[in-house]
Design a protein around this motif. Structure first.
Motif, short mmCIF file in Angstrom:
data_model
loop_
_atom_site.label_atom_id
_atom_site.label_comp_id
_atom_site.label_asym_id
_atom_site.label_seq_id
_atom_site.Cartn_x
_atom_site.Cartn_y
_atom_site.Cartn_z
N LEU A 65 8.06 -36.13 -17.16
CA LEU A 65 7.02 -36.02 -18.18
C LEU A 65 6.87 -34.56 -18.63
CD1 LEU A 65 4.36 -38.47 -16.70
CD2 LEU A 65 5.61 -38.77 -18.86
N ILE A 66 6.97 -33.63 -17.70
CA ILE A 66 6.88 -32.21 -18.06
C ILE A 66 8.04 -31.83 -18.98
CG2 ILE A 66 6.97 -29.84 -17.18
CD1 ILE A 66 5.79 -31.09 -14.52
N ASP A 67 9.24 -32.27 -18.62
CA ASP A 67 10.41 -31.97 -19.47
C ASP A 67 10.21 -32.53 -20.89
OD1 ASP A 67 11.61 -30.78 -17.26
OD2 ASP A 67 12.91 -32.50 -16.83
N THR A 68 9.66 -33.72 -20.97
CA THR A 68 9.42 -34.35 -22.28
C THR A 68 8.33 -33.59 -23.03
OG1 THR A 68 10.06 -36.48 -21.32
CG2 THR A 68 8.92 -36.52 -23.45
N ALA A 69 7.28 -33.19 -22.33
CA ALA A 69 6.21 -32.41 -22.97
C ALA A 69 6.75 -31.10 -23.53
CB ALA A 69 5.09 -32.13 -21.97
N GLU A 70 7.63 -30.44 -22.77
CA GLU A 70 8.23 -29.19 -23.24
C GLU A 70 9.04 -29.42 -24.51
OE1 GLU A 70 10.39 -27.78 -19.82
OE2 GLU A 70 8.64 -26.72 -19.03
N SER A 71 9.84 -30.48 -24.51
CA SER A 71 10.66 -30.79 -25.67
C SER A 71 9.78 -31.11 -26.88
CB SER A 71 11.58 -31.97 -25.35
OG SER A 71 12.41 -32.27 -26.44
N LEU A 72 8.73 -31.90 -26.67
CA LEU A 72 7.80 -32.20 -27.76
C LEU A 72 7.20 -30.92 -28.32
CD1 LEU A 72 6.05 -35.27 -26.15
CD2 LEU A 72 7.00 -35.28 -28.47
N HIS A 73 6.75 -30.05 -27.45
CA HIS A 73 6.11 -28.80 -27.87
C HIS A 73 7.08 -27.93 -28.65
CE1 HIS A 73 4.07 -24.90 -27.60
NE2 HIS A 73 2.97 -25.61 -27.44
N GLU A 74 8.29 -27.80 -28.14
CA GLU A 74 9.30 -26.95 -28.79
C GLU A 74 9.73 -27.50 -30.15
OE1 GLU A 74 12.32 -26.67 -25.79
OE2 GLU A 74 10.98 -25.57 -24.45
N ASN A 75 9.54 -28.79 -30.35
CA ASN A 75 9.97 -29.40 -31.61
C ASN A 75 8.81 -29.74 -32.54
OD1 ASN A 75 12.97 -29.61 -31.51
ND2 ASN A 75 12.47 -30.52 -29.54
N GLY A 76 7.70 -29.05 -32.36
CA GLY A 76 6.62 -29.15 -33.32
C GLY A 76 5.58 -30.22 -33.08
N PHE A 77 5.72 -30.98 -32.01
CA PHE A 77 4.75 -32.04 -31.72
C PHE A 77 3.78 -31.56 -30.65
CE2 PHE A 77 8.69 -34.26 -33.04
CZ PHE A 77 8.22 -34.86 -34.19
N SER A 90 2.41 -33.18 -27.14
CA SER A 90 2.84 -32.54 -25.89
C SER A 90 1.65 -32.33 -24.95
CB SER A 90 3.56 -31.22 -26.16
OG SER A 90 2.67 -30.19 -26.50
N ILE A 91 0.50 -32.01 -25.49
CA ILE A 91 -0.69 -31.79 -24.65
C ILE A 91 -1.06 -33.07 -23.92
CG2 ILE A 91 -3.15 -31.19 -24.65
CD1 ILE A 91 -1.18 -28.82 -25.12
N SER A 92 -1.02 -34.20 -24.62
CA SER A 92 -1.36 -35.46 -23.96
C SER A 92 -0.33 -35.80 -22.88
CB SER A 92 -1.51 -36.60 -24.97
OG SER A 92 -0.27 -36.96 -25.53
N VAL A 93 0.92 -35.44 -23.11
CA VAL A 93 1.96 -35.71 -22.10
C VAL A 93 1.79 -34.76 -20.90
CG1 VAL A 93 4.45 -35.81 -21.64
CG2 VAL A 93 3.54 -36.67 -23.81
N TYR A 94 1.45 -33.51 -21.17
CA TYR A 94 1.14 -32.59 -20.06
C TYR A 94 -0.01 -33.15 -19.21
CZ TYR A 94 4.01 -28.49 -21.29
OH TYR A 94 5.04 -27.63 -21.52
N ASN A 95 -1.03 -33.66 -19.88
CA ASN A 95 -2.17 -34.23 -19.15
C ASN A 95 -1.76 -35.43 -18.31
OD1 ASN A 95 -4.07 -32.34 -19.99
ND2 ASN A 95 -4.54 -33.48 -21.85
#
Length: 190
Positions: free
Chosen positions: A107-119, A123-128
């Protein structure tokens, strides 16, 4: 084998790469090879083929990472809505992982990817969600590792207060102190 598959994918020889995967006996190598093929297909704009390859990966972690890579390619080529729907597939796969430490990490890896790609909001909800999962890890070492990874990742995105708050929840002092030092150093450098 992986290097040969990467080389074939770089040359656009995806069918040959898939043939090599078919004769592989090592399951881990097979998953990684399929991931590389899916990623390469996505980078070439062959999104439907990339998704078809990713779908056959039975290892949840590798499958989710393949979906993230395809989503990144879609985003980079202006297909934001479709990228977001593929990220949702990656998250759906991650949620299927039973081991809380593995799930949190993915989930952290996905949150990072979301954040880096403008979402960023997504990404914050995935970090949570990753934090929620990490807090449920029973083994202190694994829990400390998961919380440390979340805190460091958030610090890397500039969320220093939240990172520090999470770091202070780390049960093992060694992990806690190293994570807090990382956050302070990162904060000073940025």
């Amino acid at each position: 084998m992986i290097d040969k598959i990467k080389l074939l994918c770089e040359k656009g020889k995806f069918v040959e790469a898939l043939k090599i995967v078919d004769v592989s006996y090592d399951e881990g190598e097979k998953f990684e090879a399929l991931h590389n093929i899916a990623k390469s297909l996505g980078e070439c704009g062959l999104y439907d083929k990339a998704l078809a390859v990713a779908e056959v990966i039975s290892d949840y972690s590798t499958k989710s990472k393949a979906f993230c890579d395809i989503a990144e390619s879609l985003y980079k080529n202006g297909h934001n809505d479709r990228a977001l729907s593929i990220y949702d597939k990656a998250l759906e796969v991650a949620e299927g992982i039973r081991n809380r430490w593995d799930k949190s990490s993915l989930l952290i890896d996905t949150a990072e990817s979301l954040h880096e790609n403008g979402f960023k909001d997504k990404s914050i909800s995935v970090y949570n969600r990753a934090l929620e999962v990490a807090k449920g890890v029973r083994n202190k070492e694994n829990k400390s590792s998961a919380l440390s990874k979340i805190a460091k990742s958030l610090a890397g995105k500039g969320f220093f207060n939240k990172a520090e708050e999470i770091a202070n929840e780390i049960p093992l002092d060694d992990y806690k102190s190293k994570t807090l030092i990382y956050i302070k150093i990162y904060q000073k450098e940025n």
